[in-house]
Design an enzyme around this catalytic site. Structure first.
Site, PDB file in Angstrom:
ATOM      1  N   HIS A  46      -5.769  -2.178   5.245  1.00 15.73           N
ATOM      2  CA  HIS A  46      -4.889  -1.348   4.420  1.00 15.73           C
ATOM      3  C   HIS A  46      -3.791  -2.210   3.794  1.00 15.73           C
ATOM      4  O   HIS A  46      -3.218  -3.075   4.456  1.00 15.73           O
ATOM      5  CB  HIS A  46      -4.270  -0.286   5.334  1.00 15.73           C
ATOM      6  CG  HIS A  46      -3.493   0.782   4.639  1.00 15.73           C
ATOM      7  ND1 HIS A  46      -4.063   1.693   3.778  1.00 15.73           N
ATOM      8  CD2 HIS A  46      -2.177   1.122   4.726  1.00 15.73           C
ATOM      9  CE1 HIS A  46      -3.134   2.540   3.365  1.00 15.73           C
ATOM     10  NE2 HIS A  46      -1.985   2.216   3.914  1.00 15.73           N
TER      11      HIS A  46
ATOM     12  N   GLU B  92      -9.710  -0.390   6.240  1.00 11.46           N
ATOM     13  CA  GLU B  92      -8.365   0.162   6.113  1.00 11.46           C
ATOM     14  C   GLU B  92      -7.601   0.229   7.433  1.00 11.46           C
ATOM     15  O   GLU B  92      -6.488  -0.273   7.576  1.00 11.46           O
ATOM     16  CB  GLU B  92      -8.445   1.580   5.529  1.00 11.46           C
ATOM     17  CG  GLU B  92      -8.884   1.652   4.086  1.00 11.46           C
ATOM     18  CD  GLU B  92      -7.731   1.539   3.108  1.00 11.46           C
ATOM     19  OE1 GLU B  92      -6.582   1.338   3.549  1.00 11.46           O
ATOM     20  OE2 GLU B  92      -7.988   1.645   1.894  1.00 11.46           O
TER      21      GLU B  92
ATOM     22  N   SER C 195      -1.180   3.965  -0.474  1.00  9.34           N
ATOM     23  CA  SER C 195      -0.948   4.632   0.803  1.00  9.34           C
ATOM     24  C   SER C 195      -0.203   5.945   0.578  1.00  9.34           C
ATOM     25  O   SER C 195      -0.710   6.825  -0.115  1.00  9.34           O
ATOM     26  CB  SER C 195      -0.208   3.691   1.755  1.00  9.34           C
ATOM     27  OG  SER C 195      -0.215   4.190   3.074  1.00  9.34           O
TER      28      SER C 195
END
Length: 555
Positions: free
Chosen positions: A458, A345, A227
């Site tokens: 995610h 995600e 991330s």
């Protein structure tokens, strides 16, 4: 290395330094010497951990908003038994840390804050501090550059280190403390908007200088991040001579499109300064950390750029230029690259909603949908495609629900396609590149009744990469984690082996890993991580082709 201390020295140390706790010679079998002083390690599940080692001076008082400075050496022995404070932040409800913050009221809301600016510490896990030259894996945590901590149980490195590598995690300044550009307010603070990235560089440099103290090879460092940590890896590839810092890079869900242009960095600064009524540097420097965090919260609520307030930015100094431009030009040609994204995600943010609705496509507890693809951008793209994205995705996915269609578009636009492009920018200069797609998800039988299937959200790959198989934060995950008959361990073994193989040799292949060819434009072979992991030629090719001409530059 053992060190004998007199009783007089023990008494002096007890009153002299908060960092140090002395040990008698016979107790110090796990001590090792660093450039700043001796540290005492502790056994942890087959490896030795050293937690809470300072890699830079505390960035508070006159060092607030300044680049990281060297840590002062300590006398005696630092007991590296426990994590040190998180960098200042307002705790995200999905984050879990071993240390509790303070409960305060901000904007009428009760929140948990961490406000200790003495936070630039790192943690090391190693098989032994024995002067061997093991590969080193340095992890950069995520959290949108505003939350996160190296002390999270997600990132405990002991299981990776048991594969004969050295693992390092570290804190870096977050939010306005690390990414607020103040050059227009006071020219002496020009470049402050990249202090958080500067902390990352300082941590990697510290690891490189002290590698042998922990049984690591200073010439074989792999930087990996997820991330915001992945976007940081991308930013580091755009610094001057990144191969002098590390040899390999792994980027998990975060590319150049998350990094800021100078214009966005300036606007973010204006929004923060206005929210806190900070019209001089003196006011910023005199304010408490809590007051600064309160202004940051206000800016998040008021700013047009909202969640995009913080990120490294192209300053021409630390980040020399657009990372895509520099990677395409060979700036990181000496670095092997592994990169990828998760299939669903953006459904991660559905977890914050009481009914698990997607805040980017539907109305949720937080109000109307917040589209991720701006209408002017969508229009320009659709003009080139001679048709709407909704129509194209509907035909490809055999789906008519607009919310699901736009969720897929968002996944492609924000994460999947930018990660692919990143690999394609690097491939002509270093063919040793690998692309993956993570598709594993919580099986439907574990999902709560009437709960939507969020898919491979995610950050869902993190438990597998570190081998810390806790899924309690994702819907159905608690029930799955408690079932001893799941197949998570097998997938985790494959991924940990691939990650550590790549760190060791630059090639993820080996026993226990499905064959994973290098990525090239002829076949676009991509490793699909799921219950039946295998390499696939050009997955979701029809979706990929819709984005082929996009460059995914910084915001």
């Amino acid at each position: 290395m053992k060190r004998k201390l007199t009783m007089a020295a023990l008494l002096i140390l007890a009153s002299y330094t908060a960092h140090s706790v002395a040990f008698a010679e016979e107790e110090c079998t796990l001590c090792t010497n660093t450039e700043s002083g001796t540290v005492q390690g502790h056994r942890e599940d087959g490896v030795v951990s050293y937690k809470g080692i300072p890699y830079a001076a505390a960035p508070r008082e006159d060092l607030r908003f300044r680049p990281p400075q060297p840590v002062k050496p300590w006398d005696g022995i630092l007991d590296a038994a426990a994590y040190k404070p998180n960098c200042p932040q307002v705790k995200d409800p999905l984050e879990e840390y071993p240390n509790k913050g303070r409960t305060v009221t901000m904007g009428g809301e009760t929140v948990e804050v961490y406000d200790n600016e003495d936070c630039l510490y790192l943690n090391v896990w190693t098989p032994a501090a024995d002067q061997k030259k093991r590969p080193i894996m340095v992890f950069i945590h995520g959290g949108a550059f505003v939350v996160g901590s190296a002390s999270s149980d997600f990132y405990n490195g002991k299981k990776l280190a048991n594969r004969d590598v050295v693992v390092v995690t570290f804190n870096y300044r977050l939010g306005l403390f690390g990414f607020l550009e103040l050059g227009e307010l006071d020219s002496r603070y020009s470049g402050s908007g990249n202090n958080g990235l500067g902390d990352q560089i300082a941590a990697i440099q510290w690891v490189k200088r002290n590698a042998s103290s922990f049984g690591g090879d200073p010439d074989n460092i792999t930087v990996f991040g997820e991330s915001a940590g992945s976007a940081s890896v991308t930013a580091l590839l755009a610094t001057e001579k990144p191969a002098n810092l590390f040899k390999r890079a792994i980027a998990q869900s975060g590319a150049a499109n998350i990094i800021h242009s100078p214009e966005v960095a300036r606007q973010a600064s204006k929004d923060i300064l206005a929210a806190g009524k900070f019209d001089t540097m003196d006011k910023l420097l005199e304010s408490s950390a809590e007051e600064l965090l309160s202004a940051q919260q206000t800016a998040y609520a008021q700013s047009e750029i909202g969640d995009r307030l913080f990120a490294p930015f192209i300053d021409g100094h630390v980040i020399k230029d657009n990372p895509n431009t520099l990677i395409s030009a060979g700036n990181a040609k000496g670095i092997s690259l592994m990169a990828g994204a998760n299939q669903n995600e953006m459904n991660y943010w559905s977890i914050y909603d009481s009914k698990l609705r997607n805040m980017f496509t539907d109305e949720t507890d937080f109000g109307p949908a917040s589209p991720l693809i701006a209408e002017h951008y969508r229009k320009a793209l659709e003009d080139k495609l001679h048709g709407t994205l909704d129509e194209r995705y509907s035909a490809i996915m055999k789906e008519t629900n607009q919310s699901k269609l736009r969720q897929a578009q968002n996944d492609d636009f924000i994460m999947i396609q930018p990660m692919r492009k990143m690999v394609e920018y690097q491939q002509p200069h270093n063919p040793n590149v690998y692309l993956y797609r993570f598709k594993w998800k919580i099986p439907e039988k574990y999902l709560p009744a009437e709960s939507p299937d969020l898919g491979a959200v995610h950050a869902l790959e993190i438990p597998f990469v570190f081998g810390n198989l806790d899924f309690s934060w994702v819907p159905g995950g608690q029930k799955y984690s408690e079932d001893p008959n799941t197949n998570a361990k097998k997938l985790s073994e494959q991924m940990m082996t691939a990650w550590t193989n790549f760190a060791r040799t630059g090639n993820p292949n080996g026993n226990g890993v499905p064959a994973w060819p290098e990525y090239d434009l002829s076949h676009r072979r991509t490793m699909i991580w799921d219950n039946f992991s295998s390499s696939t030629i050009d997955p979701d090719s029809d979706r990929r082709k819709l984005w082929d001409q996009e460059v995914f530059n910084p915001l």
